[in-house]
Enzyme design. Structure first.
Site, mmCIF file in Angstrom:
data_model
loop_
_atom_site.group_PDB
_atom_site.id
_atom_site.type_symbol
_atom_site.label_atom_id
_atom_site.label_comp_id
_atom_site.label_asym_id
_atom_site.label_seq_id
_atom_site.Cartn_x
_atom_site.Cartn_y
_atom_site.Cartn_z
ATOM 1 N N THR A 159 17.729 -3.966 26.141
ATOM 2 C CA THR A 159 17.883 -2.934 25.332
ATOM 3 C C THR A 159 17.292 -1.616 25.643
ATOM 4 O O THR A 159 16.253 -1.551 26.377
ATOM 5 C CB THR A 159 17.696 -3.352 24.049
ATOM 6 O OG1 THR A 159 16.390 -3.369 23.865
ATOM 7 C CG2 THR A 159 18.171 -4.851 23.689
ATOM 8 N N GLU A 160 17.877 -0.512 24.832
ATOM 9 C CA GLU A 160 17.038 0.875 25.120
ATOM 10 C C GLU A 160 15.463 0.927 24.634
ATOM 11 O O GLU A 160 14.925 1.571 25.084
ATOM 12 C CB GLU A 160 17.630 1.690 23.920
ATOM 13 C CG GLU A 160 18.730 2.045 24.380
ATOM 14 C CD GLU A 160 19.682 3.196 23.454
ATOM 15 O OE1 GLU A 160 18.903 3.969 22.872
ATOM 16 O OE2 GLU A 160 20.757 3.348 23.552
ATOM 17 N N GLY A 161 15.297 -0.111 24.008
ATOM 18 C CA GLY A 161 13.713 -0.418 23.453
ATOM 19 C C GLY A 161 12.964 -1.160 24.305
ATOM 20 O O GLY A 161 11.705 -1.312 24.040
ATOM 21 N N ASN A 171 17.759 9.960 23.388
ATOM 22 C CA ASN A 171 16.525 9.011 22.886
ATOM 23 C C ASN A 171 15.599 9.172 23.969
ATOM 24 O O ASN A 171 14.520 9.320 23.743
ATOM 25 C CB ASN A 171 17.264 7.554 23.089
ATOM 26 C CG ASN A 171 17.592 7.444 21.513
ATOM 27 O OD1 ASN A 171 17.434 7.821 20.741
ATOM 28 N ND2 ASN A 171 18.337 6.212 21.574
#
Lengths: 261, 327, 327, 261
Positions: free
Chosen positions: A49-51, B104
């Protein structure tokens, strides 16, 4: 067979993810499509995931967010944004990503920032409707080797020109994208509740290449805001197999894709 | 050395002011943000804030609904599966609050540049779009050459886009556990809390749990925020509610929707403020507002086992109060 | 998915070749480097290496003494309190090996730029000196404008120095624990092993211990090297010897000096190679070469307790062999 | 009182570290001086190593390296180089550092890279003697608000011009350093086995400002490779107090500073 259009869309998108690939999924539809693929056929994919949640499989249904506890319960590694979106995605290392879109145009540019009354005005005015902001989609669209866009097929979403380009597709078409030294190749396909579009070579305009048993070419053209071309070899997309549906529903435990459609 | 424990009221009074550059979150939208700190800012009536918010949903939503925000820098302001934040929408669509958007990663890189004290940070994504060409802070400039400008890479002669640094005045960062000196452990993804803790001029931690420093000495590799960068520590259990804190509690589905709907109108906000901000002063009162049954349900999380190794060092409320009085 | 366990011999044969860009270390001089991997490279006779070595003492010392190194990029090549590395000195002072110097931070930032695929990385230190003006790789150019060139910061108009990225062909990285898939935990400072694991095109882990993946799922925040960036895992206990591995063993004072002295001459190197490289093939033989008494002494480390939380997941040699055979 | 010149030097350097400061120490002498200060008077200092060992006190004597187990046994945080040398030091956040030097010149430039036969030759030749490389000293010298250089006082080390500037001091003197946008102010003092030097205002040439009971101005001048000026207010440095010596020796458990002298 009994399935919804959302389910057809998730399966059609999932079929485009292959075994062994490094893949990034956002929250919602794209996570369901990705984890369906991981369970169904894309064995050994390296998903993140992005995180920087690595090696996790959602438990208890669709996570409410991409670092939600439902996706964090069985991870093998937790890192951070610069790691996942930077070193894995923006670096050009990631094979494939899936993103959503509020507005899409014929060159695959995506708007998730806002809707404006007068989009033609170059000056920046407060939007009529604020959307969520781009999130990490620009990293996926600039840098993944290829990526898939998923969206509900509605005329107001599929427009000639988006109000604001949040995440660049083929920009003004042709080789417009080439002036940026992006590590990624651009959008490979758009999967919707009604069908599948892919870019025409040279112009990079998206054209219809697939429709579903539950839709028709006519319905798709009617629900598209630009004059959608149809590929000469447009195909009927195979229906979900019982095994595909079973695997999708095992991921979509909370039935999010069965709610409407 | 005195410890750094402060009450929530003191911390907000001491570390926030009208017109400041305030950063929060640096976690994901429905994840571990310092929501309780934001509630206290609303109670204390902070205004004209320049908020650096990445990408935290309900706190920004609340501050915007309160009319406290002039400017926001963000990359994602949605509530993920919970939808669009109505308080923010109302503030933005009315022109009250202006939002500058980055991707982001680029938001994170701006924090990295702030932490490193670099003049800029290179970017290889998040430009070539209206994020590069349009600026909410400089609306009259189009294309806005200053937002994500280009330099020539001296090694290849190609152009490279670069980002400006962020150095907020104060960051309120949520952590799972902190010791009384400010050493902190975050469970779950860090998102960019690590970078923010070094980019901000002052750092206040909001911790779900206070643990003995012995915990940090057993797990020094987990202490990604060391005491040297921390100015104050606020103990506030369930402080992320209604969002989730990995290892401790899930997001509160019902309240997420309820709260967001309340932000739609000034009246809804007023009622919400009365019920869920002005209604408590102490931690016990706050927990009573959430409700015991609800708390039990939220704590029934699939990530509960992630906390197991650390439980033996958790300090009780009594021990924490004693430490605060003892200074 | 088959696991990624490989024998040391296979790993070196498969992932190293003459003339390659080889990175090791990314830890501190007397700390956790992949020394055993370097021994095997010497045994297999690798040569004409371009080594990116930051800042690991004895492996680079050994490779240089073996005459295997054409070029080194580093920032620190000493053995800290153990003095200067004689094998490296001999190679450098004779002109056999050339060394390009950067500062410690700037070496790390070059790896960061490689990991991010940036064209360059900004620097705010480590220039304004002969590190900027002189280049061992471009000896005829003075001042060497290409080593740490300047760009104009578009936000302020001031100049900013920038560094070139490093992207080694292969990195051999030591970790305290890895699981069979390549998820890894490092105890002690990471130095820049994290950045190296993302900058290198291929990554081989050398692990003191193999643990069950359940350990990673209990401590995902400790897994700073996830399996997705790892190509192979080599189980090699005491593999950092004679340097130290945090939580497991101290540096071997006696052997550190002995080994370094041996590197002073070709004869000394030959004798060392015979005794401490050619003398073993299996892990058991390697451990016998070090000696049981010595091992017990080295394991009597003040950091021993740092390993306590993970012991229950350690796999035995038999289990590891079974996993390797089972593929 | 019975103490060595190394001990006097470590105490003299340690006296320059103040309570509450953020401080970085290298291995060897500078770590002993720093931890002596931390124990003796500089209470509440925030000390770290280049590799990001935070909150640690060495056990069992001088660590063999800056991430050696002797300094890692009781740390509260382990991070990494970019964190410690980057975000804490190069960023300009760190108050004070201590470095060592193989060669120093009158403007406080330090060479730890190599010795050359013909240092005047601008082309880069292999060094006659390879030293260890700069390590993290350039970060400390470019970016700490101030820093201390420690070295054994020998004529061959204290030279008119270093063979190679590894870590910049005042460069060619005066305001030569100002053309670089360094976050740090430059070397505050040099502490040696014989005395203390500080930069003269305007020229930034190091001049003698202190000598020890165990040395003399004459001995210091004789052992300095440039024509060392003596400050008008040159002072006799106070001897170590019993408490200082006790605290130093509690840190220097292995007696490293008592071995020669």
């Amino acid at each position: 067979m009994n399935y919804t259009r959302q389910e057809m869309m998730a399966i059609a998108a999932g079929r485009e993810i292959y075994a062994g690939e490094m893949a990034i999924f956002g929250v919602g539809l794209s996570m369901l499509a990705g984890h369906f693929a991981k369970r169904n056929h894309a064995f050994g994919i390296k998903d993140l995931t992005e995180g920087g949640v690595y090696g996790a499989t959602p438990v208890g249904g669709l996570p409410w967010g991409i670092e939600d506890n439902r996706i964090s319960a069985n991870a093998t590694s937790f890192t951070h944004c610069i790691d996942a979106l930077g070193m894995m995605v923006a670096s050009g290392r990631c094979d494939v990503g899936i993103i959503g879109a509020a507005q899409i145009d014929k060159y695959g540019n995506v708007n998730t920032t806002g809707l404006w009354e007068e989009p033609a005005n170059p000056a920046y005015l407060p939007p009529k409707t604020r959307l969520s902001g781009s999130g990490g989609a620009p990293e996926i669209t600039c840098s993944c080797k290829r990526y898939i866009i998923m969206a509900a097929h509605e005329k107001k979403r599929f427009v000639e020109k988006v109000d604001y380009i949040s995440s660049p597709g083929y920009l003004s078409g042709g080789d417009a994208r080439a002036r940026y030294n992006f590590h990624g190749g651009g959008p490979a396909l758009i999967v919707t509740t009604l069908g599948i579009m892919r870019p025409e070579p040279v112009t990079n305009e998206f054209i219809l290449t697939g429709y579903y048993h539950s839709s028709s070419i006519e319905e798709i053209k009617e629900n598209t805001g630009w004059d959608l071309k149809v590929a000469p070899d447009v195909q009927l997309v195979p229906e979900p197999s019982p095994r595909e549906l079973e695997n999708l529903r095992a991921v979509d435990q909370t039935g999010m894709l069965r709610k409407k459609g | 050395m005195p410890n750094k424990l402060l009450s929530m009221q003191e911390a907000v009074a001491q570390y926030t002011w009208d017109g400041m550059q305030y950063a929060h979150g640096a976690s994901l939208s429905v994840g571990p943000d310092s929501v309780a700190f934001g509630r206290e800012m609303v109670r204390q009536g902070r205004k004209n804030l320049h908020v650096m918010s990445h990408c935290c949903g309900q706190q920004l939503n609340l501050l915007c609904a309160a009319g406290a925000v002039d400017r926001v820098e963000t990359a994602f302001s949605g509530l993920e599966v919970y939808g669009f934040p109505y308080g923010l929408r109302r503030a933005v669509e009315s022109g009250r609050t202006i939002v500058e958007d980055y991707s982001n990663l680029n938001f994170s890189l701006r924090l990295l540049a702030g932490a490193m004290n670099w003049p800029f940070c290179p970017a290889v994504s998040g430009y070539g779009s209206d994020q590069e060409w349009r600026s909410a802070f400089s609306p009259e400039e189009y294309p806005c050459d200053k937002k994500i400008p280009e330099v020539m890479d001296p090694f290849t002669g190609k152009t490279c886009h670069v980002l400006s640094p962020l150095k907020p005045d104060v960051a309120a960062i949520h952590v799972t556990m902190a010791d009384p000196d400010g050493n902190a452990i975050m469970l779950g993804t860090e998102w960019n809390r690590y970078e923010l803790s070094r980019a901000a001029k002052k750092v206040v931690l909001q911790a779900d749990l206070i643990v003995d420093t012995a915990c940090m000495r057993q797990y020094p590799n987990l202490v990604r925020i060391p005491d040297v960068v921390v100015d104050a520590v606020v103990y506030w259990p369930l402080g992320v509610w209604p969002q989730c804190s990995t290892g401790l509690y899930d997001s509160d589905e019902e309240h997420m929707y309820y709260m967001n709907n309340a932000m739609k109108t000034p009246e809804g906000f007023d009622e919400y403020k009365q019920k869920y901000i002005d209604s408590y002063h102490t931690i016990d009162e706050y927990l009573a507002v959430i409700g015991k049954g609800k708390i039990n349900k939220l704590q029934d999380t699939a990530t509960w086992h992630l906390m197991d190794p650390y439980r033996k060092w958790i300090m009780s409320s009594e021990e924490i109060v004693k430490l605060m009085d003892g200074r």
